[in-house]
Motif scaffolding. Sequence first.
Motif, PDB file in Angstrom:
ATOM      1  N   GLN A 149      -7.684  -0.637  -6.415  1.00 40.38           N
ATOM      2  CA  GLN A 149      -8.017  -2.023  -6.708  1.00 40.38           C
ATOM      3  C   GLN A 149      -7.475  -2.403  -8.073  1.00 40.38           C
ATOM      4  O   GLN A 149      -7.441  -1.591  -8.995  1.00 40.38           O
ATOM      5  N   VAL A 150      -7.072  -3.648  -8.202  1.00 42.60           N
ATOM      6  CA  VAL A 150      -6.429  -4.132  -9.420  1.00 42.60           C
ATOM      7  C   VAL A 150      -7.333  -3.981 -10.648  1.00 42.60           C
ATOM      8  O   VAL A 150      -6.844  -3.788 -11.761  1.00 42.60           O
ATOM      9  N   ASP A 151      -8.638  -4.014 -10.461  1.00 43.72           N
ATOM     10  CA  ASP A 151      -9.558  -3.903 -11.593  1.00 43.72           C
ATOM     11  C   ASP A 151      -9.939  -2.458 -11.916  1.00 43.72           C
ATOM     12  O   ASP A 151     -10.734  -2.221 -12.827  1.00 43.72           O
ATOM     13  N   ASN A 152      -9.356  -1.487 -11.235  1.00 40.86           N
ATOM     14  CA  ASN A 152      -9.637  -0.075 -11.511  1.00 40.86           C
ATOM     15  C   ASN A 152      -8.577   0.443 -12.497  1.00 40.86           C
ATOM     16  O   ASN A 152      -7.605   1.095 -12.131  1.00 40.86           O
ATOM     17  N   THR A 153      -8.789   0.125 -13.762  1.00 45.30           N
ATOM     18  CA  THR A 153      -7.800   0.474 -14.786  1.00 45.30           C
ATOM     19  C   THR A 153      -7.671   1.983 -14.983  1.00 45.30           C
ATOM     20  O   THR A 153      -6.593   2.467 -15.321  1.00 45.30           O
ATOM     21  N   ALA A 154      -8.749   2.730 -14.745  1.00 50.29           N
ATOM     22  CA  ALA A 154      -8.669   4.193 -14.875  1.00 50.29           C
ATOM     23  C   ALA A 154      -7.702   4.758 -13.845  1.00 50.29           C
ATOM     24  O   ALA A 154      -6.903   5.650 -14.147  1.00 50.29           O
ATOM     25  N   SER A 155      -7.733   4.247 -12.615  1.00 53.18           N
ATOM     26  CA  SER A 155      -6.800   4.721 -11.591  1.00 53.18           C
ATOM     27  C   SER A 155      -5.371   4.355 -11.931  1.00 53.18           C
ATOM     28  O   SER A 155      -4.439   5.098 -11.623  1.00 53.18           O
ATOM     29  N   CYS A 156      -5.190   3.225 -12.574  1.00 49.68           N
ATOM     30  CA  CYS A 156      -3.846   2.828 -13.005  1.00 49.68           C
ATOM     31  C   CYS A 156      -3.315   3.856 -14.018  1.00 49.68           C
ATOM     32  O   CYS A 156      -2.166   4.286 -13.939  1.00 49.68           O
ATOM     33  N   ARG A 157      -4.156   4.262 -14.960  1.00 51.73           N
ATOM     34  CA  ARG A 157      -3.741   5.259 -15.963  1.00 51.73           C
ATOM     35  C   ARG A 157      -3.424   6.594 -15.304  1.00 51.73           C
ATOM     36  O   ARG A 157      -2.449   7.265 -15.660  1.00 51.73           O
ATOM     37  N   VAL A 158      -4.246   7.011 -14.335  1.00 55.65           N
ATOM     38  CA  VAL A 158      -3.991   8.269 -13.630  1.00 55.65           C
ATOM     39  C   VAL A 158      -2.637   8.197 -12.926  1.00 55.65           C
ATOM     40  O   VAL A 158      -1.834   9.131 -13.010  1.00 55.65           O
ATOM     41  N   ALA A 159      -2.384   7.107 -12.228  1.00 51.63           N
ATOM     42  CA  ALA A 159      -1.110   6.953 -11.512  1.00 51.63           C
ATOM     43  C   ALA A 159       0.069   7.088 -12.477  1.00 51.63           C
ATOM     44  O   ALA A 159       1.032   7.812 -12.197  1.00 51.63           O
ATOM     45  N   GLU A 160      -0.018   6.415 -13.606  1.00 50.61           N
ATOM     46  CA  GLU A 160       1.078   6.462 -14.577  1.00 50.61           C
ATOM     47  C   GLU A 160       1.256   7.860 -15.157  1.00 50.61           C
ATOM     48  O   GLU A 160       2.378   8.333 -15.327  1.00 50.61           O
ATOM     49  N   LYS A 161       0.155   8.542 -15.478  1.00 47.04           N
ATOM     50  CA  LYS A 161       0.240   9.902 -16.009  1.00 47.04           C
ATOM     51  C   LYS A 161       0.858  10.867 -15.001  1.00 47.04           C
ATOM     52  O   LYS A 161       1.529  11.820 -15.381  1.00 47.04           O
ATOM     53  N   ALA A 162       0.620  10.615 -13.717  1.00 50.41           N
ATOM     54  CA  ALA A 162       1.181  11.469 -12.671  1.00 50.41           C
ATOM     55  C   ALA A 162       2.550  10.970 -12.194  1.00 50.41           C
ATOM     56  O   ALA A 162       3.060  11.400 -11.160  1.00 50.41           O
ATOM     57  N   ARG A 163       3.137  10.054 -12.949  1.00 52.38           N
ATOM     58  CA  ARG A 163       4.489   9.530 -12.707  1.00 52.38           C
ATOM     59  C   ARG A 163       4.615   8.746 -11.406  1.00 52.38           C
ATOM     60  O   ARG A 163       5.659   8.729 -10.767  1.00 52.38           O
ATOM     61  N   TYR A 164       3.532   8.077 -11.022  1.00 52.70           N
ATOM     62  CA  TYR A 164       3.565   7.109  -9.922  1.00 52.70           C
ATOM     63  C   TYR A 164       3.791   5.749 -10.571  1.00 52.70           C
ATOM     64  O   TYR A 164       2.948   5.262 -11.309  1.00 52.70           O
ATOM     65  N   ARG A 165       4.947   5.178 -10.340  1.00 53.61           N
ATOM     66  CA  ARG A 165       5.333   3.925 -10.996  1.00 53.61           C
ATOM     67  C   ARG A 165       4.717   2.730 -10.269  1.00 53.61           C
ATOM     68  O   ARG A 165       4.669   2.693  -9.038  1.00 53.61           O
ATOM     69  N   PHE A 166       4.294   1.748 -11.070  1.00 50.38           N
ATOM     70  CA  PHE A 166       3.776   0.514 -10.486  1.00 50.38           C
ATOM     71  C   PHE A 166       4.880  -0.127  -9.654  1.00 50.38           C
ATOM     72  O   PHE A 166       6.016  -0.261 -10.098  1.00 50.38           O
ATOM     73  N   HIS A 167       4.528  -0.539  -8.432  1.00 48.88           N
ATOM     74  CA  HIS A 167       5.507  -1.129  -7.527  1.00 48.88           C
ATOM     75  C   HIS A 167       5.217  -2.607  -7.262  1.00 48.88           C
ATOM     76  O   HIS A 167       6.119  -3.437  -7.360  1.00 48.88           O
ATOM     77  N   GLU A 168       3.957  -2.914  -6.911  1.00 49.64           N
ATOM     78  CA  GLU A 168       3.623  -4.306  -6.626  1.00 49.64           C
ATOM     79  C   GLU A 168       2.113  -4.496  -6.511  1.00 49.64           C
ATOM     80  O   GLU A 168       1.364  -3.541  -6.359  1.00 49.64           O
ATOM     81  N   VAL A 169       1.718  -5.775  -6.566  1.00 51.65           N
ATOM     82  CA  VAL A 169       0.335  -6.152  -6.306  1.00 51.65           C
ATOM     83  C   VAL A 169       0.214  -6.445  -4.814  1.00 51.65           C
ATOM     84  O   VAL A 169       1.049  -7.144  -4.240  1.00 51.65           O
ATOM     85  N   LEU A 170      -0.826  -5.879  -4.206  1.00 53.18           N
ATOM     86  CA  LEU A 170      -1.078  -6.100  -2.780  1.00 53.18           C
ATOM     87  C   LEU A 170      -2.292  -7.014  -2.615  1.00 53.18           C
ATOM     88  O   LEU A 170      -3.265  -6.881  -3.359  1.00 53.18           O
ATOM     89  N   PRO A 171      -2.260  -7.926  -1.649  1.00 53.00           N
ATOM     90  CA  PRO A 171      -3.426  -8.790  -1.440  1.00 53.00           C
ATOM     91  C   PRO A 171      -4.618  -7.981  -0.929  1.00 53.00           C
ATOM     92  O   PRO A 171      -4.447  -6.940  -0.285  1.00 53.00           O
ATOM     93  N   ALA A 172      -5.810  -8.459  -1.226  1.00 54.75           N
ATOM     94  CA  ALA A 172      -7.036  -7.794  -0.770  1.00 54.75           C
ATOM     95  C   ALA A 172      -7.021  -7.660   0.753  1.00 54.75           C
ATOM     96  O   ALA A 172      -6.543  -8.549   1.455  1.00 54.75           O
TER      97      ALA A 172
END
Length: 191
Positions: A149-172
């Motif tokens: 989810q877009v508001d789960n900033t901790a998961s965003c940090r985990v993804a980046e640390k594990a070299r998963y690059r942001f690709h796009e925003v998906l609708p709910a």
Amino acid sequence: MTVALRAEATPSAPALFLRPWNDGDVPSLVEVYRDPVLRHWTTLSAESVDDAVRWLDVQRRGWETGERLSFAVHEDRTGSGESESESRLVANVVLKRTDRHSGSAEVGYWTAAHARGRGVAPRALEALTVWAFDTFAADKLERLELLHQVDNTASCRVAEKARYRFHEVLPARPPFPRDGHLHVRRADAPL
């Protein structure tokens, strides 16, 4: 398939070992599920022993079909990787392969409250990622996707640390009430 993965110790964290879930994990799963943060971000339901047993049955069936390869992640405080009595459940990581011919799969994870903020999730996700690309190279697995989810900033940090690059925003879309982020890691991504 007997699978055990490992993430080596770091100067600030013990080694991790990952293995398929088993019946011995029921008490730890119920304990971890008491965390309201985990309940907020996941669809996991393990309020009771019966719930945990049902959840573990789903994981077991996933291994049987090859569609959901889920690992219990434990800290290895002994450094040997051999004594589960000396370990503690810290996370879950999963590879979801619903279409084996698509060249892509989805990864997911959750982290126990007592393990957050110590690099457990990115290290476990990295171990799963390397294993997935190695194990399924012959199936032409080329892309792994991580959604949160877009508001789960901790998961965003985990993804980046594990070299998963942001690709796009998906609708709910159910079961997620908010828009989400899609992160991608490719098999040929530079280290």
